[in-house]
Design a protein around this motif. Structure first.
Motif, PDB file in Angstrom:
ATOM      1  N   ALA A 210      10.572  -2.174   2.735  1.00 26.23           N
ATOM      2  CA  ALA A 210      10.920  -0.784   3.023  1.00 26.23           C
ATOM      3  C   ALA A 210      12.320  -0.512   2.457  1.00 26.23           C
ATOM      4  N   PRO A 211      12.447   0.528   1.644  1.00 28.74           N
ATOM      5  CA  PRO A 211      13.760   0.856   1.076  1.00 28.74           C
ATOM      6  C   PRO A 211      14.727   1.366   2.150  1.00 28.74           C
ATOM      7  N   VAL A 212      15.871   0.737   2.250  1.00 29.89           N
ATOM      8  CA  VAL A 212      16.857   1.120   3.262  1.00 29.89           C
ATOM      9  C   VAL A 212      17.228   2.593   3.137  1.00 29.89           C
ATOM     10  N   GLU A 213      17.334   3.095   1.894  1.00 29.68           N
ATOM     11  CA  GLU A 213      17.748   4.494   1.713  1.00 29.68           C
ATOM     12  C   GLU A 213      16.707   5.458   2.292  1.00 29.68           C
ATOM     13  N   GLU A 214      15.435   5.121   2.174  1.00 33.30           N
ATOM     14  CA  GLU A 214      14.381   5.984   2.726  1.00 33.30           C
ATOM     15  C   GLU A 214      14.375   5.918   4.248  1.00 33.30           C
ATOM     16  N   VAL A 215      14.493   4.710   4.796  1.00 28.85           N
ATOM     17  CA  VAL A 215      14.492   4.543   6.252  1.00 28.85           C
ATOM     18  C   VAL A 215      15.678   5.284   6.867  1.00 28.85           C
ATOM     19  N   VAL A 216      16.853   5.128   6.288  1.00 31.52           N
ATOM     20  CA  VAL A 216      18.051   5.786   6.815  1.00 31.52           C
ATOM     21  C   VAL A 216      17.940   7.311   6.698  1.00 31.52           C
ATOM     22  N   ALA A 217      17.468   7.800   5.548  1.00 32.70           N
ATOM     23  CA  ALA A 217      17.340   9.254   5.372  1.00 32.70           C
ATOM     24  C   ALA A 217      16.353   9.850   6.374  1.00 32.70           C
ATOM     25  N   ILE A 218      15.208   9.205   6.566  1.00 32.92           N
ATOM     26  CA  ILE A 218      14.233   9.718   7.538  1.00 32.92           C
ATOM     27  C   ILE A 218      14.804   9.625   8.946  1.00 32.92           C
TER      28      ILE A 218
ATOM     29  N   LEU B  64       0.821  -1.217   0.000  1.00 37.25           N
ATOM     30  CA  LEU B  64       0.000   0.000   0.000  1.00 37.25           C
ATOM     31  C   LEU B  64       0.854   1.268   0.000  1.00 37.25           C
ATOM     32  N   GLY B  65       2.144   1.123  -0.263  1.00 39.12           N
ATOM     33  CA  GLY B  65       3.020   2.288  -0.349  1.00 39.12           C
ATOM     34  C   GLY B  65       3.405   2.888   0.989  1.00 39.12           C
ATOM     35  N   VAL B  66       3.292   2.102   2.071  1.00 38.27           N
ATOM     36  CA  VAL B  66       3.600   2.671   3.388  1.00 38.27           C
ATOM     37  C   VAL B  66       4.640   1.857   4.170  1.00 38.27           C
ATOM     38  N   ALA B  67       5.433   1.045   3.492  1.00 40.97           N
ATOM     39  CA  ALA B  67       6.428   0.233   4.194  1.00 40.97           C
ATOM     40  C   ALA B  67       7.426   1.107   4.954  1.00 40.97           C
ATOM     41  N   THR B  68       7.866   2.200   4.347  1.00 43.91           N
ATOM     42  CA  THR B  68       8.806   3.092   5.034  1.00 43.91           C
ATOM     43  C   THR B  68       8.143   3.735   6.243  1.00 43.91           C
ATOM     44  N   ALA B  69       6.936   4.238   6.065  1.00 43.83           N
ATOM     45  CA  ALA B  69       6.212   4.867   7.183  1.00 43.83           C
ATOM     46  C   ALA B  69       5.991   3.866   8.318  1.00 43.83           C
ATOM     47  N   ASN B  70       5.620   2.642   7.956  1.00 43.27           N
ATOM     48  CA  ASN B  70       5.410   1.620   8.988  1.00 43.27           C
ATOM     49  C   ASN B  70       6.710   1.282   9.711  1.00 43.27           C
ATOM     50  N   THR B  71       7.802   1.219   8.968  1.00 45.28           N
ATOM     51  CA  THR B  71       9.100   0.904   9.571  1.00 45.28           C
ATOM     52  C   THR B  71       9.517   2.006  10.545  1.00 45.28           C
ATOM     53  N   ILE B  72       9.353   3.256  10.155  1.00 41.82           N
ATOM     54  CA  ILE B  72       9.714   4.377  11.043  1.00 41.82           C
ATOM     55  C   ILE B  72       8.793   4.407  12.259  1.00 41.82           C
ATOM     56  N   THR B  73       7.507   4.128  12.060  1.00 45.14           N
ATOM     57  CA  THR B  73       6.564   4.084  13.181  1.00 45.14           C
ATOM     58  C   THR B  73       6.953   2.978  14.163  1.00 45.14           C
ATOM     59  N   ALA B  74       7.360   1.831  13.641  1.00 44.37           N
ATOM     60  CA  ALA B  74       7.817   0.736  14.500  1.00 44.37           C
ATOM     61  C   ALA B  74       9.060   1.164  15.286  1.00 44.37           C
ATOM     62  N   PHE B  75       9.986   1.845  14.630  1.00 45.26           N
ATOM     63  CA  PHE B  75      11.181   2.363  15.310  1.00 45.26           C
ATOM     64  C   PHE B  75      10.784   3.309  16.452  1.00 45.26           C
ATOM     65  N   GLN B  76       9.853   4.222  16.168  1.00 51.99           N
ATOM     66  CA  GLN B  76       9.397   5.165  17.189  1.00 51.99           C
ATOM     67  C   GLN B  76       8.735   4.447  18.370  1.00 51.99           C
ATOM     68  N   ALA B  77       8.150   3.288  18.090  1.00 50.35           N
ATOM     69  CA  ALA B  77       7.495   2.508  19.150  1.00 50.35           C
ATOM     70  C   ALA B  77       8.482   1.621  19.911  1.00 50.35           C
TER      71      ALA B  77
ATOM     72  N   ALA C 113      14.403  -4.049  11.870  1.00 54.32           N
ATOM     73  CA  ALA C 113      13.475  -3.967  10.741  1.00 54.32           C
ATOM     74  C   ALA C 113      14.166  -4.523   9.509  1.00 54.32           C
ATOM     75  N   ASP C 114      13.452  -5.326   8.768  1.00 56.71           N
ATOM     76  CA  ASP C 114      13.973  -5.824   7.499  1.00 56.71           C
ATOM     77  C   ASP C 114      13.774  -4.729   6.456  1.00 56.71           C
ATOM     78  N   VAL C 115      14.841  -4.413   5.743  1.00 56.39           N
ATOM     79  CA  VAL C 115      14.794  -3.395   4.691  1.00 56.39           C
ATOM     80  C   VAL C 115      15.549  -3.952   3.486  1.00 56.39           C
ATOM     81  N   SER C 116      15.434  -3.286   2.366  1.00 56.95           N
ATOM     82  CA  SER C 116      16.183  -3.723   1.188  1.00 56.95           C
ATOM     83  C   SER C 116      16.549  -2.514   0.344  1.00 56.95           C
ATOM     84  N   VAL C 117      17.621  -2.646  -0.405  1.00 63.46           N
ATOM     85  CA  VAL C 117      18.062  -1.564  -1.275  1.00 63.46           C
ATOM     86  C   VAL C 117      17.008  -1.321  -2.352  1.00 63.46           C
ATOM     87  N   GLY C 118      16.588  -0.098  -2.486  1.00 60.49           N
ATOM     88  CA  GLY C 118      15.617   0.267  -3.513  1.00 60.49           C
ATOM     89  C   GLY C 118      14.240  -0.316  -3.288  1.00 60.49           C
ATOM     90  N   GLY C 119      14.014  -0.918  -2.126  1.00 59.71           N
ATOM     91  CA  GLY C 119      12.713  -1.506  -1.842  1.00 59.71           C
ATOM     92  C   GLY C 119      12.489  -2.841  -2.521  1.00 59.71           C
TER      93      GLY C 119
END
Length: 181
Positions: free
Chosen positions: A41-49, A9-22, A27-33
């Motif tokens: 969740a794209p590692v580059e997006e998670v790391v940048a946020i 649904l296009g929210v893997a990054t948002a969900n990953t960051i929300t999980a981190f905040q909780a 978190a499992d991530v991958s290059v380029g999603g």
């Protein structure tokens, strides 16, 4: 506890960051999603946020983030969509008249962070779509007097239409060669 989100649904990054905040520590991530179905969740997006919003890089070297991800995707022979967050060529490229004029004056108008923070670079492109404001800014950069420069602006626009598209440095050099004192 760990999480593994797919981007159905296009929210893997948002969900990953929300999980981190909780308080989730993994978190499992991958290059380029990359991943099954819609990817992870794209590692580059998670790391940048993480870096921009939470003062953490999760142990990843942010200055090399974009080049490293692009290298991995190239090795895997994966295409990078032009508009892909952080990695796509269009995310740091500005060509329209309004964008380039604003970006020369104040980059944060159109970019939420300096791309160099993650190893990328901003590209301002000048050509037939450049407006009068962008032409004036280029004249200023080339140290050509801007007062009463309607003719110079028109000349710059004609030069850019003929010789463009050009990145900023090349556009300034062109103006210096043709209109410099």
């Amino acid at each position: 506890m760990g999480v593994h989100f797919h981007d159905d649904l296009g929210v893997a990054t948002a969900n990953t960051i929300t999980a981190f905040q909780a308080g989730v520590g993994k978190a499992d991530v991958s290059v380029g999603g990359l991943g099954e179905r819609a990817g992870n969740a794209p590692v580059e997006e998670v790391v940048a946020i993480g870096d921009l919003e939470h003062d953490t890089s999760f142990g990843v070297g942010t200055a090399d983030l974009v080049p490293a991800c692009k290298r991995v995707l190239t090795i895997l022979e994966e295409n990078i969509p032009d508009q892909k967050a952080l990695l796509g060529r269009e995310t740091t490229r500005h060509e329209s008249g309004i964008h380039t004029a604003a970006m020369i004056e104040e980059p944060s108008v159109f970019e939420p962070f300096d791309p160099s923070r993650f190893g990328s670079r901003r590209k301002l492109i000048f050509g037939e779509g450049t407006g009068r404001g962008g032409a004036r800014r280029l004249l200023e950069r080339a140290d050509v007097a801007v007062e009463g420069t309607d003719d110079a602006v028109t000349t710059v626009l004609e030069l850019l239409a003929d010789e463009g598209p050009l990145e900023t440095a090349a556009a300034v050099r062109l103006i210096e060669r043709r209109l410099g004192t």
